[in-house]
Design a protein around this motif. Sequence first.
Motif, PDB file in Angstrom:
ATOM      1  N   ILE A 157      21.040   9.363  11.459  1.00 13.22           N
ATOM      2  CA  ILE A 157      20.731  10.391  10.457  1.00 13.22           C
ATOM      3  C   ILE A 157      20.936   9.768   9.082  1.00 13.22           C
ATOM      4  N   ASP A 158      19.867   9.723   8.283  1.00 15.03           N
ATOM      5  CA  ASP A 158      20.037   9.138   6.952  1.00 15.03           C
ATOM      6  C   ASP A 158      19.591  10.098   5.865  1.00 15.03           C
ATOM      7  N   ASN A 159      19.511  11.348   6.256  1.00 14.16           N
ATOM      8  CA  ASN A 159      19.055  12.362   5.319  1.00 14.16           C
ATOM      9  C   ASN A 159      20.077  13.500   5.306  1.00 14.16           C
ATOM     10  N   GLU A 160      20.445  13.964   4.146  1.00 21.57           N
ATOM     11  CA  GLU A 160      21.408  15.068   4.030  1.00 21.57           C
ATOM     12  C   GLU A 160      22.627  14.851   4.914  1.00 21.57           C
ATOM     13  N   VAL A 161      23.254  13.695   4.723  1.00 23.74           N
ATOM     14  CA  VAL A 161      24.416  13.384   5.562  1.00 23.74           C
ATOM     15  C   VAL A 161      25.676  13.977   4.943  1.00 23.74           C
ATOM     16  N   ASN A 162      26.186  15.013   5.546  1.00 22.93           N
ATOM     17  CA  ASN A 162      27.496  15.534   5.149  1.00 22.93           C
ATOM     18  C   ASN A 162      28.150  16.134   6.373  1.00 22.93           C
ATOM     19  N   PRO A 163      29.488  16.102   6.432  1.00 21.98           N
ATOM     20  CA  PRO A 163      30.184  16.519   7.647  1.00 21.98           C
ATOM     21  C   PRO A 163      29.768  17.906   8.140  1.00 21.98           C
ATOM     22  N   ARG A 164      29.499  18.808   7.196  1.00 17.44           N
ATOM     23  CA  ARG A 164      29.170  20.182   7.613  1.00 17.44           C
ATOM     24  C   ARG A 164      27.839  20.228   8.375  1.00 17.44           C
ATOM     25  N   SER A 165      26.820  19.570   7.782  1.00 18.04           N
ATOM     26  CA  SER A 165      25.517  19.616   8.464  1.00 18.04           C
ATOM     27  C   SER A 165      25.567  18.832   9.776  1.00 18.04           C
ATOM     28  N   LEU A 166      26.365  17.754   9.788  1.00 19.03           N
ATOM     29  CA  LEU A 166      26.470  16.963  11.031  1.00 19.03           C
ATOM     30  C   LEU A 166      27.167  17.765  12.125  1.00 19.03           C
ATOM     31  N   LYS A 167      28.194  18.488  11.726  1.00 18.35           N
ATOM     32  CA  LYS A 167      28.926  19.328  12.681  1.00 18.35           C
ATOM     33  C   LYS A 167      27.965  20.361  13.280  1.00 18.35           C
ATOM     34  N   HIS A 168      27.178  20.939  12.395  1.00 22.82           N
ATOM     35  CA  HIS A 168      26.221  21.948  12.849  1.00 22.82           C
ATOM     36  C   HIS A 168      25.204  21.323  13.810  1.00 22.82           C
ATOM     37  N   LEU A 169      24.696  20.143  13.405  1.00 26.23           N
ATOM     38  CA  LEU A 169      23.692  19.473  14.251  1.00 26.23           C
ATOM     39  C   LEU A 169      24.295  19.111  15.614  1.00 26.23           C
ATOM     40  N   ALA A 170      25.513  18.564  15.600  1.00 26.05           N
ATOM     41  CA  ALA A 170      26.165  18.175  16.863  1.00 26.05           C
ATOM     42  C   ALA A 170      26.300  19.402  17.770  1.00 26.05           C
ATOM     43  N   GLN A 171      26.687  20.515  17.171  1.00 24.53           N
ATOM     44  CA  GLN A 171      26.857  21.742  17.958  1.00 24.53           C
ATOM     45  C   GLN A 171      25.526  22.216  18.529  1.00 24.53           C
ATOM     46  N   ARG A 172      24.488  22.124  17.707  1.00 28.65           N
ATOM     47  CA  ARG A 172      23.145  22.560  18.155  1.00 28.65           C
ATOM     48  C   ARG A 172      22.661  21.669  19.310  1.00 28.65           C
ATOM     49  N   ILE A 173      22.937  20.360  19.197  1.00 32.43           N
ATOM     50  CA  ILE A 173      22.507  19.446  20.276  1.00 32.43           C
ATOM     51  C   ILE A 173      23.188  19.860  21.582  1.00 32.43           C
ATOM     52  N   ILE A 174      24.488  20.138  21.499  1.00 31.52           N
ATOM     53  CA  ILE A 174      25.228  20.532  22.711  1.00 31.52           C
ATOM     54  C   ILE A 174      24.657  21.836  23.275  1.00 31.52           C
ATOM     55  N   GLU A 175      24.394  22.786  22.376  1.00 32.80           N
ATOM     56  CA  GLU A 175      23.849  24.073  22.851  1.00 32.80           C
ATOM     57  C   GLU A 175      22.504  23.884  23.532  1.00 32.80           C
ATOM     58  N   GLU A 176      21.634  23.096  22.879  1.00 33.68           N
ATOM     59  CA  GLU A 176      20.286  22.908  23.437  1.00 33.68           C
ATOM     60  C   GLU A 176      20.343  22.227  24.796  1.00 33.68           C
ATOM     61  N   LEU A 177      21.216  21.202  24.900  1.00 35.29           N
ATOM     62  CA  LEU A 177      21.265  20.468  26.165  1.00 35.29           C
ATOM     63  C   LEU A 177      22.060  21.225  27.235  1.00 35.29           C
ATOM     64  N   SER A 178      22.721  22.301  26.824  1.00 39.29           N
ATOM     65  CA  SER A 178      23.426  23.111  27.821  1.00 39.29           C
ATOM     66  C   SER A 178      22.524  24.210  28.378  1.00 39.29           C
ATOM     67  N   GLU A 179      21.347  24.377  27.775  1.00 38.16           N
ATOM     68  CA  GLU A 179      20.383  25.340  28.325  1.00 38.16           C
ATOM     69  C   GLU A 179      19.891  24.793  29.662  1.00 38.16           C
ATOM     70  N   PRO A 180      19.663  25.651  30.661  1.00 39.53           N
ATOM     71  CA  PRO A 180      19.246  25.137  31.978  1.00 39.53           C
ATOM     72  C   PRO A 180      17.937  24.340  31.910  1.00 39.53           C
ATOM     73  N   PHE A 181      17.855  23.335  32.760  1.00 38.14           N
ATOM     74  CA  PHE A 181      16.627  22.535  32.895  1.00 38.14           C
ATOM     75  C   PHE A 181      15.914  23.035  34.153  1.00 38.14           C
ATOM     76  N   GLU A 182      14.599  23.059  34.093  1.00 35.32           N
ATOM     77  CA  GLU A 182      13.891  23.506  35.293  1.00 35.32           C
ATOM     78  C   GLU A 182      13.548  22.291  36.141  1.00 35.32           C
ATOM     79  N   VAL A 183      14.067  22.261  37.340  1.00 34.71           N
ATOM     80  CA  VAL A 183      13.807  21.145  38.243  1.00 34.71           C
ATOM     81  C   VAL A 183      13.309  21.707  39.562  1.00 34.71           C
ATOM     82  N   ASP A 184      12.105  21.332  39.928  1.00 32.68           N
ATOM     83  CA  ASP A 184      11.506  21.824  41.184  1.00 32.68           C
ATOM     84  C   ASP A 184      11.621  23.339  41.309  1.00 32.68           C
ATOM     85  N   GLY A 185      11.364  24.022  40.237  1.00 34.09           N
ATOM     86  CA  GLY A 185      11.386  25.485  40.278  1.00 34.09           C
ATOM     87  C   GLY A 185      12.796  26.079  40.230  1.00 34.09           C
ATOM     88  N   ALA A 186      13.828  25.224  40.215  1.00 33.34           N
ATOM     89  CA  ALA A 186      15.202  25.752  40.150  1.00 33.34           C
ATOM     90  C   ALA A 186      15.794  25.432  38.778  1.00 33.34           C
TER      91      ALA A 186
END
Length: 548
Positions: free
Chosen positions: A174-203
Amino acid sequence: MNPFKYRGGGLFAVVIVLGPIVWLCIYAAARIVAGGVESDASSMASALPHFGFYSGLFSALVIWAFGTLALFKFPAAGRAKALSPQFDRDPLSALIGRKAFLSQLDDGVAAAESADRQLAVIAIDLDRFKSVNDIWGHAAGDEVLRESVFRIRALVGSDTLVARMSGDEFAVMIDNEVNPRSLKHLAQRIIEELSEPFEVDGAAVSLSASVGVALYPVNSDSGEALFRAADLALTKAKADGAQMHRFFDTAMENHLVRRSTMERDLRLALQRDEFVVFYQPQMDLKSGDICGYEALIRWERPGEGIISPMDFIPVAEETGLIKPLGEWILRKACQDGANWISSGIVAVNFSAEQFRFPGVDEMIRDVLEETGLDPQRLEIEITESLFLNHSSDIMATLRRIKALGVRIAMDDFGTGYSSLSYLTRFPFDKIKIDRSFVGQLSDDPQIGAIISSIVGLGRSLSVDITAEGVETNDQVALLQAAGCSIVQGFLFGAPQRADIAAQAENGPPEKTEAANGENGSDIADQVGGRDDSEVEGDIDDDIEEAVA
Ligand code: C2E
Ligand code: MG
Ligand code: MG
C-alpha cells in the motif's frame, strides 16, 4: 524516470490525449456559439472562435502540465501495472510471486523515500486453508484461492500490487494514503471479506484470515525486512488465535533480533561441531528386541548446556541453515548406523524445508555411498506439512528416495490434518502415531479404537505402525490390544548419546537421557514433572514388565 513505468502508461496516454480533446471541444463549442450569434454582433462572431482556440490551447497546456507533474510526483502509485514481464505470474491466481514482489517492494521503498512518504506491507494468510484441500480436494482449494484473490483485489483496487507469497499467503503493498487508521480498517475489511463463506461444489465453506501489517519507515527501511516484519506480525496474529490483524511492534523486533543472533550462533555451532545426535530405541514388543533407533539432534551450547531441537530447528528452517544441518545429521546417523547399530533401522527426521532445496535425493544417495550404510536400513521421517504446498515435486523426490531403497515414514500421525489421502497417494513404509495421541490412550477409550483402525489400515496398505511417546505399561497393554507392536518412548529408553546407546545394543537400554543427567530436568518435565530418580525407577520397573 520513465512515467510509463509508474502510474501506468494508460494514465500517461490519457493525459496526453485529453489535452487536444479538451482544446478541440472548446474551440468547436466556440465556433458553434459564434455561428448562432446575431449578424449585428459580427465582431463577436469573429472573435469567439479565436477565443475558443486560445482558451482550448490554454486548457490543454494546463492538463499536460499538471498531468505530467502528478506522474513524476507520485511515481510509486499503481505499481501493479509497472510489473516488468520478466516476472512469471502464478497461473492459478495470475498474481506475481515472492521474488517479483520483493523486487517491486524495493522500488516502492525507494520511491517512498524520495517522496518522503510512508508505505505499508500487508501479509495475509488464510486460516485452516489446508483443511479445504484435505476435505474437498485440490480443485476446491484452487477455487478458494482464486476467489480470495478476487476479494482482496476488490478491496485494495486493481492498481495495487498484490502477490502470492506461498500456498495460501498473499502480500499487498500500500503506497497510497498510508496511515495506521486506514490500514487498520483495511486489515479488518480483508479479514471480514475472507471470512465470508466460499462456495465449493455447491456447499458453503467457511474459512477466515489473519493479517500482519508493517510500515516503512517506522518498522524497517528495506523491502525484504519490511515484508519479514509484516510476516512476523502475521505469525503473531495466528499465534494470538487467528482471524485477527497485528501491526509489527518492538517486541516482535526483539524476537527478530534473537532469531538473527541464534542464526549466527547456529552457523558457528556447525563450524565448531557443537551438535550431537542422540538415539532413541524403537522396540518390537513381540520379540522384545530393539528394532531400530531414531536419531534426534541436540545442540551442546557452551555455557548453556543441551538445547532442544524444538528451540533451534525452527530457526534453522527459517534461515535455510537446515540444509547443511540436515546433511550433517544424516551423515552422522548413517556413520553411526554403519558402525555400532548392528541391525535394524536408523530413522532420521527431515524437515519439509529441506525439500525446498533441489537434490535432496542425490544428497541422500551420496551420504549412503560415502558411509556404506545399507539403504534399506535408513528411514526418513517426514511430516504431513511436507505435502501442504508443493505436492507434485515432492512426490517425485520421495519416489526417487524410495527408489534408492530408503524407507519413508510418516511422523507425528494424529496431529495436524492426518489426511488419509496422503497415505493412499504415497506408499509409506511406516506410520508413527504421535505421542499426543498415545498420551490420551488411557483416558479415552475411543483413541484405542482409532489406533486399531490405523493398525488395520496399515496392514491392508502393508505399512508398519509405530506408537511414539509410550510412557506407561497401561499404554503398552492398550497398544498391544489395538494390534500395534512397535513402540518408542521413555518407557523403553529416552534419547541418549551414541556411546550409551551403543552399550545398550545387546539388551534393553537401562540408562536414559534423564538418568544420565543429560538434560535431566528437561526430560523429567516432559514425563510430567517427575524428578530424575522417579523417572529412572519407574522406567526400570516398567521396561521389565512391558518386555516380559
Ligand atoms: P519427533 O521426530 O516426533 O521425535 C520424538 C520426540 O518425542 C523427541 O523429542 C523425543 O525425545 C520425544 N519423546 C520420545 N519418547 C517420549 C516419551 O515417552 N514422552 C515424551 N513426552 N516425549 C518423548 P525431541 O528429541 O525433543 O525432538 C522433538 C522434535 O524435533 C522431533 O519430533 C522432530 O520433529 C524434531 N527433530 C529432532 N531431531 C531432529 C533432526 O535431526 N532433524 C529435524 N529436521 N528435526 C528434528
Ligand atoms: Mg521423528
Ligand atoms: Mg514424532
